[in-house]
Structures are given as structure tokens and as C-alpha cells.
Design a protein around this motif. Structure first.
Motif, mmCIF file in Angstrom:
data_model
loop_
_atom_site.group_PDB
_atom_site.id
_atom_site.type_symbol
_atom_site.label_atom_id
_atom_site.label_comp_id
_atom_site.label_asym_id
_atom_site.label_seq_id
_atom_site.Cartn_x
_atom_site.Cartn_y
_atom_site.Cartn_z
ATOM 1 N N ARG A 274 3.657 10.119 2.655
ATOM 2 C CA ARG A 274 3.994 8.428 3.585
ATOM 3 C C ARG A 274 3.079 7.843 4.235
ATOM 4 O O ARG A 274 3.227 6.731 4.441
ATOM 5 C CB ARG A 274 5.049 9.164 4.334
ATOM 6 N N PHE A 275 2.025 8.287 4.506
ATOM 7 C CA PHE A 275 0.570 7.805 5.860
ATOM 8 C C PHE A 275 0.716 6.342 4.916
ATOM 9 O O PHE A 275 0.471 4.968 5.059
ATOM 10 C CB PHE A 275 0.080 8.254 5.797
ATOM 11 N N ARG A 276 0.297 6.580 3.285
ATOM 12 C CA ARG A 276 -0.534 5.771 2.537
ATOM 13 C C ARG A 276 0.891 4.432 2.693
ATOM 14 O O ARG A 276 0.827 3.370 1.666
ATOM 15 C CB ARG A 276 -0.985 6.251 1.836
ATOM 16 N N GLU A 277 2.030 5.254 1.937
ATOM 17 C CA GLU A 277 3.050 4.620 1.186
ATOM 18 C C GLU A 277 3.224 3.415 2.260
ATOM 19 O O GLU A 277 3.659 2.622 2.075
ATOM 20 C CB GLU A 277 4.344 5.129 1.581
ATOM 21 N N GLU A 278 3.659 3.950 4.223
ATOM 22 C CA GLU A 278 3.132 2.884 4.674
ATOM 23 C C GLU A 278 2.540 1.977 4.786
ATOM 24 O O GLU A 278 3.206 0.678 5.617
ATOM 25 C CB GLU A 278 3.881 3.333 5.811
ATOM 26 N N ALA A 279 1.731 2.429 5.001
ATOM 27 C CA ALA A 279 -0.086 1.223 5.021
ATOM 28 C C ALA A 279 -0.068 0.163 3.622
ATOM 29 O O ALA A 279 0.389 -0.617 3.976
ATOM 30 C CB ALA A 279 -1.320 2.283 4.287
ATOM 31 N N GLN A 280 0.743 0.569 2.738
ATOM 32 C CA GLN A 280 0.365 -0.239 1.343
ATOM 33 C C GLN A 280 1.802 -0.565 1.715
ATOM 34 O O GLN A 280 1.582 -2.269 1.713
ATOM 35 C CB GLN A 280 1.053 0.785 0.406
ATOM 36 N N ARG A 281 2.903 -0.514 2.080
ATOM 37 C CA ARG A 281 3.862 -1.808 2.794
ATOM 38 C C ARG A 281 3.464 -3.317 3.603
ATOM 39 O O ARG A 281 3.809 -3.892 3.929
ATOM 40 C CB ARG A 281 5.397 -0.845 2.851
ATOM 41 N N LEU A 282 3.141 -2.144 4.564
ATOM 42 C CA LEU A 282 1.904 -3.532 5.467
ATOM 43 C C LEU A 282 0.943 -4.350 5.501
ATOM 44 O O LEU A 282 0.660 -4.931 5.771
ATOM 45 C CB LEU A 282 2.065 -2.499 7.108
ATOM 46 N N GLU A 283 0.360 -3.849 4.454
ATOM 47 C CA GLU A 283 -0.591 -5.238 3.790
ATOM 48 C C GLU A 283 -0.021 -5.998 3.657
ATOM 49 O O GLU A 283 0.758 -6.340 3.424
ATOM 50 C CB GLU A 283 -1.467 -4.372 2.771
ATOM 51 N N HIS A 284 -1.038 -7.076 3.734
ATOM 52 C CA HIS A 284 -0.866 -8.917 3.803
ATOM 53 C C HIS A 284 0.473 -9.665 4.969
ATOM 54 O O HIS A 284 0.929 -10.120 4.809
ATOM 55 C CB HIS A 284 0.079 -8.589 2.212
ATOM 56 N N SER A 285 0.450 -8.486 5.746
ATOM 57 C CA SER A 285 1.862 -8.778 6.712
ATOM 58 C C SER A 285 1.164 -9.843 7.686
ATOM 59 O O SER A 285 2.383 -11.177 7.639
ATOM 60 C CB SER A 285 1.895 -7.408 8.106
ATOM 61 N N SER A 286 -0.094 -9.999 7.794
ATOM 62 C CA SER A 286 -0.443 -11.400 8.577
ATOM 63 C C SER A 286 0.171 -11.384 10.115
ATOM 64 O O SER A 286 0.296 -12.969 10.811
ATOM 65 C CB SER A 286 -0.533 -12.398 6.923
ATOM 66 N N SER A 287 -0.051 -10.851 10.598
ATOM 67 C CA SER A 287 1.147 -10.936 11.920
ATOM 68 C C SER A 287 0.001 -10.107 13.058
ATOM 69 O O SER A 287 -0.947 -9.828 12.519
ATOM 70 C CB SER A 287 1.902 -9.717 12.314
ATOM 71 N N TRP A 288 0.338 -10.758 13.903
ATOM 72 C CA TRP A 288 0.021 -10.282 15.222
ATOM 73 C C TRP A 288 -0.254 -8.724 15.526
ATOM 74 O O TRP A 288 -1.551 -8.476 16.348
ATOM 75 C CB TRP A 288 0.221 -10.713 17.027
#
Length: 304
Positions: A274-288
Motif C-alpha cells: 500500500r505504501f508503494r502503490e500510493e507512492a507511485q500514484r503521487l509521482e509526477h505530482s509537481s506540487s508544493w
């Protein structure tokens, strides 16, 4: 985490330890770029960093690239297959050999990669004959250099006027989200650097009650070679980095964040997939949020 900010002194032994560490891990380093490891035991942050670089290089209209710190050759080989003219150096002899073999396997000129220390311009001066280059990449390099400004000046020599540089740094601000010994170090030695010692001492007592000071656990290596947590490997403050880049003749610095953390890293082993799934989803977010949730960032800038 290292307490000093952007420039520290380094000894010959520390430089040797960095080279020995990368010599030791060279044969397995390619795994950090494998897509099949996205949800595996070890999060492949380098995979996302390489994605970022490929995207930005494609948008830059560059034709030639110099890479400082080629590693085992995955990035530079991908760039060669994309049609770029490539050259590069690395401080690890084993990494150089693997990069050369990698380039040979795709019929690219392996002689354009050699051993070199970016803090010693004499070790790479002969490669200036291949340039000047449209772009330069340096990933996994700045944590290990002693003199940041000198390294950037030496990188600048390889670039054309208006050329692009892409340099990776480990994010010091991420320590505010780790809640471990790095958090304590950053609060006491950076945030409260100008506060009186007696006040800082009281803060330290309170932090000791609230932080996991035994985290992260030491890296284990049974072969007697240096561990990553024992070699010269510093963090950088992104606010200071943009100022440094501008002082050294680079304009329009832009930060690209990667290796997002959806929770403090000490929870990764507990949460696992679950940690890695959520990390992957956040990649390329480019926010503050990248300032605090990402362990690393790439600075893209232009050479004056």
C-alpha cells in the motif's frame, strides 16, 4: 544527515570510500531502473528519476548530452538509443566498465565514457573535445562532492551557451516528514542555527521524547565495503540550491520532485504494498508538497 549546508570539506579517504561503495554495488545497480520492481521490495526511485529526465530532454531539443556519474549505464544507453550523441564519466572504475559494456551492446561509442572526478577538471579535460554539449546530466553526484560550486563550474565547461543542466540533489527539507534522527538534526542545526544553546538544548530534550531516533536503521553489508550511510553523502536545502545555481551562472532554475512518500519512511515496511502503490500514484505530482514529501529533486536550469 549532515549538518553543514552546501559546502563541506572532504578528505581523500572519504572520496575513496565513495568510489569503493559504488564499485561494490555496481553489478546490482541496474535493478534500481527496472519497471518490474515498481511494487517490489525495494522502491525504484531511479526509475521515476529517469522518466523525468527523458521527458525533459525530449522537450529541450538537445542533440548531445554529457553525463557526470554514468553509474552502470542505463540512463546514458537509453539516451543513446533516443538518438543523442553521448559522453560521460564516473568516479567508480566498475561503473565505467559496466557503462562501456552497456554502450557496446547497442553499438554506441564506449570510448566516450571514462573514469573522472568532476571536482578535478584535469581528469575530464580531454572530454571537452567532444563538446560543447546541448545538455548535461548529473544524478547521484552532488550528495558526494565536497565543493558544490567547484563541481557546478566544472560542469558548466561542458555546456554550450544556453545549454540545459539537470542536477539531482537529496532534499534536506524531507527530514521534517521523517520524524527520525534526521528531523532532530535539521531542526537543531538548520532551523534553530541562530538560537541560543540553552534553548536548543531544551528543544532537543523534547524532540528526544517524540522522534524515532533509532531510525533509519543502519544499512547492513557483510563484505566489509563502505555502506551508503557511512560515506560522504549530504543533503541540500532546495531554497539554497536555486541561489547556488544562479551564483554559478545558471538561470531559470526549475525544481522537479521525485520519490514521493505517502507516509513517513519508517512505515514502509509495515504498509508494504500500500505504501508503494500510493507512492507511485503521487509521482509526477509537481506540487508544493514535493518540498516535504520527496526525498530528492532535480534542478533544471540554463547555462548563461
Amino acid at each position: 544527515m549532515e549538518s553543514p549546508g552546501l559546502s563541506t570539506q572532504d578528505t581523500g579517504n572519504e572520496r575513496e570510500d565513495v568510489a569503493k561503495y559504488y564499485d561494490a554495488v555496481a553489478s546490482e545497480y541496474y535493478r534500481k531502473y527496472q519497471r518490474e520492481n515498481l511494487l517490489g521490495e525495494k522502491y525504484p526511485q531511479n526509475y521515476y528519476r529517469l522518466q523525468l529526465l527523458v521527458q525533459r530532454l525530449a522537450a529541450s531539443h538537445a542533440h548531445s548530452i554529457y553525463e557526470v556519474g554514468t553509474g552502470e549505464g542505463t540512463p546514458i544507453a537509453i539516451m543513446a538509443r533516443m538518438g543523442f550523441a553521448v559522453a560521460g564519466c564516473d568516479i567508480s572504475e566498475n561503473m565505467v566498465k559496466l557503462t562501456q559494456a552497456h554502450l557496446q551492446s547497442i553499438n554506441a561509442d564506449s570510448k566516450r565514457v571514462q573514469w573522472g572526478d568532476i571536482e578535478d577538471s584535469l581528469t575530464t579535460a580531454n572530454q571537452l573535445a567532444y563538446g560543447p554539449f546541448d545538455a548535461l546530466i548529473a544524478v547521484g553526484v552532488m550528495p558526494h562532492v565536497a565543493k558544490d560550486a567547484l563541481a557546478l563550474r566544472n560542469m558548466r565547461m561542458f555546456l554550450k551557451e544556453g545549454g540545459k543542466i539537470f542536477v539531482e540533489f537529496r532534499n534536506k527539507l524531507f527530514s521534517l516528514f521523517t520524524f527520525n534522527r534526521y528531523t532532530k538534526d535539521f531542526i537543531l542545526n538548520d532551523l534553530l542555527a541562530d538560537v541560543a544553546d540553552d534553548v536548543r538544548a531544551q528543544v532537543a530534550v523534547e524532540l528526544d521524547k517524540r522522534l524515532a531516533l533509532d531510525q533509519p536503521p543502519p544499512e547492513t553489508r557483510g563484505d566489509g565495503t563502505p555502506r551508503y550511510d557511512t560515506i560522504h553523502a549530504k543533503f541540500h536545502n532546495p531554497f539554497e540550491v536555486t541561489e547556488l545555481m544562479e551564483r554559478e551562472g545558471f538561470t531559470h532554475p526549475r525544481l522537479h520532485w521525485y520519490h514521493y512518500h505517502p507516509a513517513p519512511p519508517m512505515l514502509e515496511n509495515t504498509m508494504q504494498k500500500r505504501f508503494r502503490e500510493e507512492a507511485q500514484r503521487l509521482e509526477h505530482s509537481s506540487s508544493w508538497r514535493g518540498y516535504f514529501l520527496c526525498s530528492a529533486f532535480v534542478v533544471e536550469a540554463q547555462a548563461n
